[in-house]
Design a protein around this motif. Structure first.
Motif, PDB file in Angstrom:
ATOM      1  N   GLY A 194      34.539  54.630  45.095  1.00 51.32           N
ATOM      2  CA  GLY A 194      34.110  53.754  46.171  1.00 51.32           C
ATOM      3  C   GLY A 194      34.970  52.518  46.242  1.00 51.32           C
ATOM      4  N   THR A 195      34.971  51.870  47.405  1.00 50.76           N
ATOM      5  CA  THR A 195      35.843  50.714  47.617  1.00 50.76           C
ATOM      6  C   THR A 195      35.091  49.452  48.053  1.00 50.76           C
ATOM      7  N   ASP A 196      33.799  49.567  48.388  1.00 49.11           N
ATOM      8  CA  ASP A 196      33.066  48.431  48.938  1.00 49.11           C
ATOM      9  C   ASP A 196      32.271  47.642  47.898  1.00 49.11           C
ATOM     10  N   VAL A 197      31.814  48.310  46.862  1.00 48.31           N
ATOM     11  CA  VAL A 197      30.994  47.696  45.820  1.00 48.31           C
ATOM     12  C   VAL A 197      30.948  48.667  44.647  1.00 48.31           C
ATOM     13  N   THR A 198      30.670  48.152  43.447  1.00 44.75           N
ATOM     14  CA  THR A 198      30.539  49.027  42.287  1.00 44.75           C
ATOM     15  C   THR A 198      29.143  48.908  41.699  1.00 44.75           C
ATOM     16  N   LEU A 199      28.505  50.043  41.462  1.00 47.71           N
ATOM     17  CA  LEU A 199      27.203  50.109  40.817  1.00 47.71           C
ATOM     18  C   LEU A 199      27.407  50.578  39.380  1.00 47.71           C
ATOM     19  N   ILE A 200      26.896  49.812  38.414  1.00 45.27           N
ATOM     20  CA  ILE A 200      27.109  50.111  36.995  1.00 45.27           C
ATOM     21  C   ILE A 200      25.760  50.244  36.297  1.00 45.27           C
ATOM     22  N   ALA A 201      25.592  51.328  35.532  1.00 44.43           N
ATOM     23  CA  ALA A 201      24.350  51.534  34.791  1.00 44.43           C
ATOM     24  C   ALA A 201      24.632  52.427  33.594  1.00 44.43           C
ATOM     25  N   ALA A 237      38.551  47.327  31.057  1.00 46.04           N
ATOM     26  CA  ALA A 237      39.503  47.744  32.087  1.00 46.04           C
ATOM     27  C   ALA A 237      38.785  48.296  33.315  1.00 46.04           C
ATOM     28  N   ALA A 238      37.740  49.099  33.098  1.00 43.33           N
ATOM     29  CA  ALA A 238      36.994  49.675  34.222  1.00 43.33           C
ATOM     30  C   ALA A 238      36.255  48.592  35.002  1.00 43.33           C
ATOM     31  N   ILE A 239      35.743  47.596  34.297  1.00 40.75           N
ATOM     32  CA  ILE A 239      35.011  46.507  34.960  1.00 40.75           C
ATOM     33  C   ILE A 239      35.973  45.635  35.765  1.00 40.75           C
ATOM     34  N   ILE A 240      37.107  45.295  35.184  1.00 40.79           N
ATOM     35  CA  ILE A 240      38.092  44.472  35.884  1.00 40.79           C
ATOM     36  C   ILE A 240      38.612  45.195  37.121  1.00 40.79           C
ATOM     37  N   ALA A 243      35.945  45.081  39.806  1.00 38.83           N
ATOM     38  CA  ALA A 243      35.866  43.762  40.436  1.00 38.83           C
ATOM     39  C   ALA A 243      37.005  43.558  41.428  1.00 38.83           C
ATOM     40  N   LYS A 244      38.210  43.892  41.019  1.00 39.41           N
ATOM     41  CA  LYS A 244      39.377  43.656  41.866  1.00 39.41           C
ATOM     42  C   LYS A 244      39.440  44.624  43.045  1.00 39.41           C
ATOM     43  N   GLU A 245      39.005  45.857  42.843  1.00 44.01           N
ATOM     44  CA  GLU A 245      39.168  46.881  43.870  1.00 44.01           C
ATOM     45  C   GLU A 245      37.981  46.987  44.826  1.00 44.01           C
ATOM     46  N   THR A 246      36.790  46.580  44.380  1.00 44.12           N
ATOM     47  CA  THR A 246      35.620  46.691  45.256  1.00 44.12           C
ATOM     48  C   THR A 246      35.002  45.340  45.607  1.00 44.12           C
ATOM     49  N   VAL A 270      33.358  37.135  34.520  1.00 42.01           N
ATOM     50  CA  VAL A 270      33.610  35.695  34.587  1.00 42.01           C
ATOM     51  C   VAL A 270      34.905  35.325  33.867  1.00 42.01           C
ATOM     52  N   ASP A 271      35.282  36.088  32.863  1.00 42.25           N
ATOM     53  CA  ASP A 271      36.509  35.792  32.119  1.00 42.25           C
ATOM     54  C   ASP A 271      37.764  36.285  32.827  1.00 42.25           C
ATOM     55  N   HIS A 272      37.650  37.390  33.576  1.00 43.57           N
ATOM     56  CA  HIS A 272      38.862  38.051  34.067  1.00 43.57           C
ATOM     57  C   HIS A 272      38.953  38.217  35.585  1.00 43.57           C
ATOM     58  N   ALA A 273      37.827  38.389  36.272  1.00 45.44           N
ATOM     59  CA  ALA A 273      37.905  38.683  37.708  1.00 45.44           C
ATOM     60  C   ALA A 273      36.594  38.307  38.389  1.00 45.44           C
ATOM     61  N   PRO A 274      36.311  37.021  38.556  1.00 45.54           N
ATOM     62  CA  PRO A 274      35.030  36.598  39.134  1.00 45.54           C
ATOM     63  C   PRO A 274      34.804  37.159  40.538  1.00 45.54           C
ATOM     64  N   VAL A 275      33.675  37.829  40.704  1.00 42.91           N
ATOM     65  CA  VAL A 275      33.252  38.351  42.007  1.00 42.91           C
ATOM     66  C   VAL A 275      31.730  38.226  42.069  1.00 42.91           C
TER      67      VAL A 275
END
Length: 317
Positions: A194-201, A237-240, A243-246, A270-275
């Motif tokens: 996906g490109t609009d938002v990321t859902l993490i669980a 890496a997956a979180i960053i 954040a950057k892509e979605t 907050v440390d690497h890619a605030p969104v």
């Protein structure tokens, strides 16, 4: 049929027990330790096949962890099993000193985690265990999303030279990962691009996130879904990349919003890619009585509610 549309639900404890018995058959060093929880830990088959390798200490969790450490020091590979609320709450000092600090080769299996005990109420809910365990050095913290990942994580834990905390629910979940999945600690799985938002669980919330993504897709929102089974070490890496892509992230967990998966993800963001982020979970209260499914819905983690929270977050972008 796509894995996300299957209706069959499976108890991850069954996968744990099945793999443990196979491991024990192949390796005499594998032993089990429990706190009068042979039934709830699904150790009945293990007890029948390897009675001399099951140690039941009774309702004495601190002793249980200490016995596990002693067995590890003697060259065994102990799987220490008990209700997660009691294993991590009552025996936290022993987990810290005897397991984590000592880097003992003990596999801690937190059974019936989250709000799986439902009607037994706040004393039996385990919605603090991520917070307590993920701060301890040397201790991978893992919450598999289905029976397939559970089996793979148990097999991995047996080969890993060091302590592990494996968090398992008793609430049935559908298959999400393919048969033969190989578990990699600290590695997230992309269940949906996906490109609009990321859902993490992780754990019991992962399949709800997939359903939420399906709802969002009907409204033209393309959501990425990450299964973040490892809370520590977390897949930075997956979180960053998410954040950057979605540009926005929503987390959901069967845990307090304080100190758990959402907090771990937020630390990386907050440390690497605030969104913009939204953390869904138990909002800093004692969860009441009620079935796990009911309580998750009550705390805003039904698929539809997750989708609504995601839409509200995207309006902030």
């Amino acid at each position: 049929m796509d894995a996300t549309t299957k209706t069959n639900l499976y108890d991850c404890r069954d996968a744990f027990a099945s793999v443990l018995e196979k491991l024990a058959a192949d390796n005499e060093a594998v032993v089990a330790v429990c706190n009068d929880s042979v039934g709830s830990s699904k150790l009945g088959g293990f007890k029948s096949k390897f009675p001399e390798r099951l140690v039941n200490v009774g309702i004495a969790e601190q002793n249980m962890v200490g016995v596990g450490a002693g067995l590890a020091n003697g060259g065994r590979i102990p799987f220490v099993c008990g209700a997660s609320c009691f294993l991590t709450g009552r025996a936290l000092e022993q987990i810290k000193a005897d397991i984590s600090y000592s880097n003992a080769n003990v596999k801690l299996i937190g059974i019936s985690s989250g709000m799986a005990y439902g009607e037994l109420g706040p004393t039996h809910h385990s919605i603090e265990d991520f917070a307590w365990t993920r701060v301890l050095p040397n201790l991978p913290v893992i919450a598999p999303c289905d029976r397939i990942e559970t089996a793979a994580a148990v097999a991995w834990a047996a080969t890993y030279d060091g302590p592990v905390f494996l968090r398992l629910s008793r609430v049935g979940v559908p298959d999400l990962l393919p048969e033969g999945h190989v578990f990699e600690v600290g590695k997230a799985n992309v269940l949906r691009e996906g490109t609009d938002v990321t859902l993490i669980a992780n754990g019991t919330l992962t399949h709800r996130m997939v359903k939420a993504a399906d709802i969002l897709a009907k409204d033209g929102i393309n959501a990425r879904v990450l299964n973040m089974a490892t809370v520590r070490p977390i897949d930075e890496a997956a979180i960053i990349a998410a954040a950057k892509e979605t540009g926005a992230i929503v987390t959901a967990e069967e845990h307090s919003i304080y100190g758990g998966l959402g907090s771990a993800v937020a630390e990386v963001v907050v440390d690497h890619a605030p969104v913009p982020m939204k953390r869904l979970g138990v909002p800093g209260v004692y969860a009441p009585t009620g079935s796990a499914e009911f309580l998750l819905d009550e705390f805003g983690m039904a698929p539809g509610a997750i989708a609504e929270a995601t839409v509200a977050l995207l309006r902030r972008k």
